[in-house]
Design a protein around this motif. Structure first.
Motif, PDB file in Angstrom:
ATOM      1  N   LEU A 132       0.786   0.719  -4.168  1.00 46.79           N
ATOM      2  CA  LEU A 132       0.473   0.963  -3.198  1.00 46.79           C
ATOM      3  C   LEU A 132      -0.029   1.687  -1.811  1.00 46.79           C
ATOM      4  N   GLN A 133      -0.310   2.822  -1.986  1.00 46.36           N
ATOM      5  CA  GLN A 133       0.194   3.437  -0.084  1.00 46.36           C
ATOM      6  C   GLN A 133      -0.618   4.115  -0.140  1.00 46.36           C
ATOM      7  N   ILE A 134      -0.609   4.933   1.125  1.00 44.16           N
ATOM      8  CA  ILE A 134      -1.732   5.705   1.837  1.00 44.16           C
ATOM      9  C   ILE A 134      -3.128   5.970   1.431  1.00 44.16           C
ATOM     10  N   LEU A 169      -2.529  -5.820  -2.047  1.00 48.56           N
ATOM     11  CA  LEU A 169      -2.100  -5.430  -0.598  1.00 48.56           C
ATOM     12  C   LEU A 169      -3.907  -5.834  -0.370  1.00 48.56           C
ATOM     13  N   HIS A 206      -5.413   0.478   3.093  1.00 52.04           N
ATOM     14  CA  HIS A 206      -3.831   0.440   3.628  1.00 52.04           C
ATOM     15  C   HIS A 206      -4.423   1.109   5.279  1.00 52.04           C
ATOM     16  N   GLY A 213       8.296   3.313  12.603  1.00 47.42           N
ATOM     17  CA  GLY A 213       7.130   4.333  12.095  1.00 47.42           C
ATOM     18  C   GLY A 213       6.965   5.741  11.188  1.00 47.42           C
ATOM     19  N   GLY A 246       5.022   2.345  -0.900  1.00 47.12           N
ATOM     20  CA  GLY A 246       5.256   3.881  -1.266  1.00 47.12           C
ATOM     21  C   GLY A 246       6.439   4.697   0.147  1.00 47.12           C
ATOM     22  N   GLU A 255      10.878   8.440  -0.093  1.00 48.53           N
ATOM     23  CA  GLU A 255      11.434   8.800   1.430  1.00 48.53           C
ATOM     24  C   GLU A 255      13.132   8.911   0.847  1.00 48.53           C
ATOM     25  N   ILE A 262       2.880  -1.599   9.544  1.00 48.56           N
ATOM     26  CA  ILE A 262       2.303  -2.945   9.320  1.00 48.56           C
ATOM     27  C   ILE A 262       2.992  -3.732  10.473  1.00 48.56           C
ATOM     28  N   ASN A 317       3.283  -3.673  -3.212  1.00 45.86           N
ATOM     29  CA  ASN A 317       2.002  -3.505  -3.648  1.00 45.86           C
ATOM     30  C   ASN A 317       1.708  -2.954  -4.632  1.00 45.86           C
TER      31      ASN A 317
HETATM   32  C1  LIG Z   1       7.884  10.271   7.263  1.00 45.78           C
HETATM   33  C2  LIG Z   1       6.682   9.321   7.103  1.00 45.78           C
HETATM   34  N1  LIG Z   1       5.917  10.012   6.031  1.00 45.78           N
HETATM   35  C3  LIG Z   1       4.765   9.491   6.384  1.00 45.78           C
HETATM   36  C4  LIG Z   1       3.713   9.082   7.126  1.00 45.78           C
HETATM   37  C5  LIG Z   1       2.802   8.690   6.607  1.00 45.78           C
HETATM   38  N2  LIG Z   1       2.525   6.931   6.570  1.00 45.78           N
HETATM   39  C6  LIG Z   1       1.785   6.210   7.323  1.00 45.78           C
HETATM   40  S1  LIG Z   1       1.911   4.416   5.783  1.00 45.78           S
HETATM   41  C7  LIG Z   1       2.367   5.574   4.897  1.00 45.78           C
HETATM   42  C8  LIG Z   1       1.959   5.273   3.450  1.00 45.78           C
HETATM   43  C9  LIG Z   1       3.043   4.398   2.810  1.00 45.78           C
HETATM   44  O1  LIG Z   1       3.316   3.561   1.507  1.00 45.78           O
HETATM   45  P1  LIG Z   1       3.356   2.145   1.705  1.00 45.78           P
HETATM   46  O2  LIG Z   1       3.990   1.621   2.604  1.00 45.78           O
HETATM   47  O3  LIG Z   1       3.528   1.257   0.978  1.00 45.78           O
HETATM   48  O4  LIG Z   1       1.295   1.503   2.741  1.00 45.78           O
HETATM   49  P2  LIG Z   1       0.878   0.099   2.875  1.00 45.78           P
HETATM   50  O5  LIG Z   1       1.733  -0.234   1.270  1.00 45.78           O
HETATM   51  O6  LIG Z   1       1.128  -0.311   4.008  1.00 45.78           O
HETATM   52  O7  LIG Z   1      -0.961   0.737   2.146  1.00 45.78           O
HETATM   53  C10 LIG Z   1       1.879   6.786   4.560  1.00 45.78           C
HETATM   54  C11 LIG Z   1       3.189   8.042   4.142  1.00 45.78           C
HETATM   55  C12 LIG Z   1       4.905   7.759   8.045  1.00 45.78           C
HETATM   56  N3  LIG Z   1       4.434   7.198   9.423  1.00 45.78           N
HETATM   57  N4  LIG Z   1       6.600   8.726   7.519  1.00 45.78           N
END
Ligand SMILES: Cc1ncc(C[n+]2csc(CCOP(=O)(O)OP(=O)(O)O)c2C)c(N)n1
Ligand SMILES: [Mg+2]
Length: 282
Positions: A182-184, A242, A256, A119, A151, A155, A73, A180
């Motif tokens: 939500l994630q990818i 989001l 996303h 990242g 998201g 981890e 972001i 938010n």
């Molecule tokens: C260790 C790792 N695994 C997977 C990714 C791929 N990835 C990038 S953004 C994302 C979604 C994470 O969720 P979130 O940050 O909540 O998404 P947003 O709210 O910004 O849409 C993923 C799985 C990454 N960048 N790093």
């Protein structure tokens, strides 16, 4: 622009930051719009109300640190740095270009004022804790603010850091979660459920502060409360939307990592509302 109250001033900055995010990602032709827009009001509160600096917002008078753990972001961080006057607005338009300082994920090598490159999700809290403990060892009063996405809470490394932070009573560590939902690839609760997220942090020994991530008064109070916590780290779980500010993409996980085309940009910008406010602030 009416900036007569702190809240109106923040709303004005947030509007400018959202506008810059939309423009820079459209020109780049890629980037992460959804989370960038959901985080704007939190970053605005932090950089225009909480942190105390003269020129470089990442070098505060109190020796605070800011870690953007969810590096994707970064358009929001770059746009915020430009709004403070530290980066030139024209430089935002180099986002994601070869040799630009503004890489698609923040790079300490390219832009040294960024505290740490990020990242790869889930690493920021450990880095932040290390810095918080180092500050304490040096008897410096700075706090470390670590901005995470929801998201990212999936981890395991986040929870190692969370456990260690309370063990070491790191009350100079303040985490923020952009909740938010939500994630990818969809809802966090469908990917790996996080709820009840606050209860989990509480069980790990943290002070948990819930906030409305699009309400400046709520965010100001949350930061104030976090700064007063003794003996334990604190986390602000900020409820956000989001894509906040552009109705057509709000709450849609497909945004996303998508951006507007040149033709769509005008409409998206007009959706942000009148200058100096986002629709939610009217
Ligand atoms: C260790 C790792 N695994 C997977 C990714 C791929 N990835 C990038 S953004 C994302 C979604 C994470 O969720 P979130 O940050 O909540 O998404 P947003 O709210 O910004 O849409 C993923 C799985 C990454 N960048 N790093
Ligand atoms: Mg998210």
């Amino acid at each position: 622009v009416d900036t007569s109250s702190p809240t109106k001033k923040l709303a004005h900055h947030a509007y400018e930051i959202r506008k810059a995010i939309l423009e820079m990602t459209t020109i780049a032709g890629s980037g992460h719009l959804g989370g960038s827009l959901s985080s704007v009001d939190i970053l605005t509160t932090l950089f225009f109300y909480v942190l105390n600096y003269s020129e470089n917002p990442l070098q505060t008078i109190d020796n605070d640190r800011f870690i953007l753990s969810c590096g994707h972001i970064c358009p929001a961080l770059y746009a915020t740095l430009a709004e403070t006057g530290y980066l030139k607005k024209e430089e935002l338009l180099t986002l994601r270009q070869l040799n630009s300082r503004l890489q698609g994920h923040p790079s300490h090598t390219d832009l040294p004022i960024v505290e740490t490159s990020s990242g790869s999700l889930g690493q920021g809290l450990s880095v932040a804790l290390g810095k918080a403990l180092a500050l304490r060892l040096k008897r410096e009063k700075g706090r470390v603010y670590c901005f995470m996405s929801d998201g990212e809470q999936e981890e395991g490394s986040v929870w190692e850091a969370a456990m260690a932070a309370s063990h070491y009573c790191a009350n100079n560590l303040i985490a923020i979660v952009d909740r938010n939902n939500l994630q990818i690839s969809g809802a966090t609760e469908n990917v790996i459920g996080l709820a009840p997220l606050g209860e989990k942090y509480r069980a790990f020994g943290w002070r948990v502060i819930e906030a409305d991530g699009h309400n400046f008064a709520s965010l100001i109070n949350a930061f104030k409360e976090a700064r007063e916590v003794k003996q334990r780290p604190s986390v602000i779980i900020a409820k956000t939307v989001l894509g906040k500010g552009v109705k057509s993409i709000e709450n849609n996980y497909r945004w996303h990592g998508k951006v507007f085309s040149g033709q769509e940009l005008k409409e998206a910008l007009s959706d942000l509302g009148t200058k100096g406010t986002t629709r939610s602030e009217k």
